[in-house]
Design an enzyme around this catalytic site. Structure first.
Site, mmCIF file in Angstrom:
data_model
loop_
_atom_site.group_PDB
_atom_site.id
_atom_site.type_symbol
_atom_site.label_atom_id
_atom_site.label_comp_id
_atom_site.label_asym_id
_atom_site.label_seq_id
_atom_site.Cartn_x
_atom_site.Cartn_y
_atom_site.Cartn_z
ATOM 1 N N TRP A 101 0.824 -1.214 0.000
ATOM 2 C CA TRP A 101 0.000 0.000 0.000
ATOM 3 C C TRP A 101 0.856 1.261 0.000
ATOM 4 O O TRP A 101 0.543 2.224 -0.694
ATOM 5 C CB TRP A 101 -0.981 -0.012 1.172
ATOM 6 C CG TRP A 101 -1.974 -1.129 1.053
ATOM 7 C CD1 TRP A 101 -2.131 -2.188 1.904
ATOM 8 C CD2 TRP A 101 -2.944 -1.327 0.011
ATOM 9 N NE1 TRP A 101 -3.123 -3.014 1.457
ATOM 10 C CE2 TRP A 101 -3.638 -2.512 0.303
ATOM 11 C CE3 TRP A 101 -3.289 -0.609 -1.133
ATOM 12 C CZ2 TRP A 101 -4.662 -3.007 -0.515
ATOM 13 C CZ3 TRP A 101 -4.306 -1.100 -1.955
ATOM 14 C CH2 TRP A 101 -4.982 -2.280 -1.638
ATOM 15 N N ASP A 171 -1.398 6.419 6.520
ATOM 16 C CA ASP A 171 -2.501 5.542 6.119
ATOM 17 C C ASP A 171 -2.750 4.587 7.287
ATOM 18 O O ASP A 171 -1.903 3.753 7.603
ATOM 19 C CB ASP A 171 -2.088 4.767 4.856
ATOM 20 C CG ASP A 171 -3.122 3.744 4.402
ATOM 21 O OD1 ASP A 171 -4.118 3.524 5.116
ATOM 22 O OD2 ASP A 171 -2.921 3.154 3.318
ATOM 23 N N LYS A 195 -11.873 -1.953 6.597
ATOM 24 C CA LYS A 195 -10.982 -2.836 7.344
ATOM 25 C C LYS A 195 -11.480 -2.972 8.785
ATOM 26 O O LYS A 195 -11.789 -4.060 9.226
ATOM 27 C CB LYS A 195 -9.544 -2.309 7.319
ATOM 28 C CG LYS A 195 -8.985 -2.091 5.918
ATOM 29 C CD LYS A 195 -8.751 -3.410 5.184
ATOM 30 C CE LYS A 195 -8.674 -3.267 3.677
ATOM 31 N NZ LYS A 195 -7.526 -2.533 3.174
HETATM 32 C C1 LIG Z 1 -7.061 -1.960 1.978
HETATM 33 C C2 LIG Z 1 -6.046 -0.911 2.124
HETATM 34 C C3 LIG Z 1 -5.952 0.141 1.207
HETATM 35 C C4 LIG Z 1 -6.833 0.254 -0.013
HETATM 36 O O1 LIG Z 1 -8.129 0.553 0.361
HETATM 37 P P1 LIG Z 1 -9.252 0.838 -0.746
HETATM 38 O O2 LIG Z 1 -10.338 1.420 0.094
HETATM 39 O O3 LIG Z 1 -9.591 -0.458 -1.360
HETATM 40 O O4 LIG Z 1 -8.711 1.808 -1.715
HETATM 41 C C5 LIG Z 1 -4.993 1.098 1.424
HETATM 42 N N1 LIG Z 1 -4.170 1.036 2.487
HETATM 43 C C6 LIG Z 1 -4.232 0.035 3.381
HETATM 44 C C7 LIG Z 1 -3.284 0.018 4.537
HETATM 45 C C8 LIG Z 1 -5.159 -0.969 3.225
HETATM 46 O O5 LIG Z 1 -5.225 -1.973 4.116
#
Ligand SMILES: *Cc1c(COP(=O)(O)O)cnc(C)c1O
Length: 363
Positions: A101, A171, A195
């Site tokens: 990511w 993030d 998540k």
């Molecule tokens: C799942 C995830 C993403 C991507 O998320 P989307 O909503 O599908 O764009 C980005 N960063 C992390 C750490 C993730 O676990």
């Protein structure tokens, strides 16, 4: 009805109480005579939903007044572009690459300016967090970027990097609301809610107010400007109403659970059951350096691909689902987010013990 223990990395398990409440309110939300899915986002009822959700999130995370809470669409991935578009004044940013990511975010930022990789753990397939106490931060860096919990590899920053005074962007998709954090240490933190919070299709971005300006990369689409969304309280266009409603319910559930201190204690206890077993197992082993282990995503392997596949298949039969590791790494991964009950992890470990006894001779 029979529900399984769902170890998916995302979209992921939600608290059963929350799903039941949503079910009860499905056809007639609090006397409105319609579902939240059917109502105007400008209605009084929805206004109360979004305002409550924001207030509860602010309380849970102790978000300072000089931060805006934005409910945005496009998932966490759209932030990979929105962040450089809105923040790259000098067109320079430093990225710590600790997994897929952050690598994607780093690659996306290169479209808008000079993105520097100031540290990486790719040399050992992202199984650790690099030392970030003295990074070669660029003098004119607009921000330093991290992915705080690496969903695929199961690592977590236990201390934030020393950004040498530069803005920190994080993030937090897969560790959102899993423990208390000090929001004031961040310029922006954001996470896809699928998540650890709610249904897919939304990202929550918590942005320091002074960074929300018109001084952005020229040509930035209207929908990708923080200021547009901040000025309209996330209602510039139709937001993801149902997702906001569900997230709001999860915030209330978290408050009832005792807030983020209590969640942290609960999550530590839960993860310890699994990690202790992995550390003592003759068949299974964790893949991550101990001090960098995530409380949320726990990757593990037997060392034998066929046995891994057998484990995933038999676990599914036993009601333990989505234990297959990410397609890029293989093996297994148990995501044990806030809504995974203790008993789910206990059942997983009991199943792993039994599988170990039955299969140890095959190794
Ligand atoms: C799942 C995830 C993403 C991507 O998320 P989307 O909503 O599908 O764009 C980005 N960063 C992390 C750490 C993730 O676990």
């Amino acid at each position: 009805m029979s529900r399984v223990y769902n170890f998916s990395a995302g979209p992921a398990v939600l608290p059963e109480e929350v799903l039941e409440e949503a079910q009860e309110e499905m056809l007639d939300y609090k006397g409105a005579g319609m579902s939240v899915m059917e109502m105007s986002h400008r209605s009084k009822a929805f206004d109360a939903i979004i305002q409550d959700a924001e207030a509860d999130l602010r309380e849970l995370m102790n978000i300072p007044d000089n931060y805006k809470v934005l409910f945005l669409q496009g998932g966490a991935s759209l932030q990979f572009a929105m962040i450089p578009m809105n923040l790259m004044k000098n067109k320079v940013a430093d990225y710590v690459v600790t997994g897929m990511w952050s690598k994607k975010a780093y690659q996306e930022a290169q479209k808008y300016g000079k993105a520097n990789k100031v540290a990486s753990s790719e040399d050992r397939t992202f199984t650790y967090i690099p030392d970030c106490s003295d990074l070669p931060i660029s003098e004119d860096a607009d921000y330093v970027y991290i992915c705080e919990n690496n969903t695929i590899y199961g690592t977590k920053f236990k201390t934030l990097p020393n950004t040498k005074g530069k803005l920190l962007v994080s993030d937090v998709s897969s560790c959102f609301l899993s423990e208390p954090i000090d929001v004031s240490k961040y310029a922006i933190l954001f996470g896809g809610v699928q998540k650890n919070i709610g249904p897919a299709g939304m990202v929550i971005a918590i942005v320091r107010e002074d960074l929300i300006t018109d001084e952005i990369i020229p040509g930035t689409p209207t929908m990708m400007q923080y200021k547009i969304h901040a000025d309209a309280d996330s209602m510039y266009n139709t937001p993801n109403c149902y997702c906001i409603y569900m997230c709001g319910k999860v915030f209330k559930w978290l408050k009832e659970m005792g807030g983020l201190e209590a969640m942290k204690a609960h999550n530590e206890k839960k993860a310890k059951i699994l990690y202790d077993f992995l550390d003592g197992s003759k068949l299974f082993s964790g893949t991550v350096v101990k001090e960098d282990r995530s409380l949320m995503n726990v990757p593990f392997i037997t060392g034998n691909d066929e046995l891994d596949a057998k484990f995933v298949a038999e676990a599914k039969k036993a009601g333990l689902e989505n234990l297959k590791g990410h397609r890029s790494v293989g093996g297994m991964r148990a995501s044990i987010y806030n809504a995974m009950p203790m008993v789910g992890v206990e059942k997983l470990v009991a199943f792993m013990k039994k599988f170990e006894e039955e299969n140890i001779q095959n190794v």
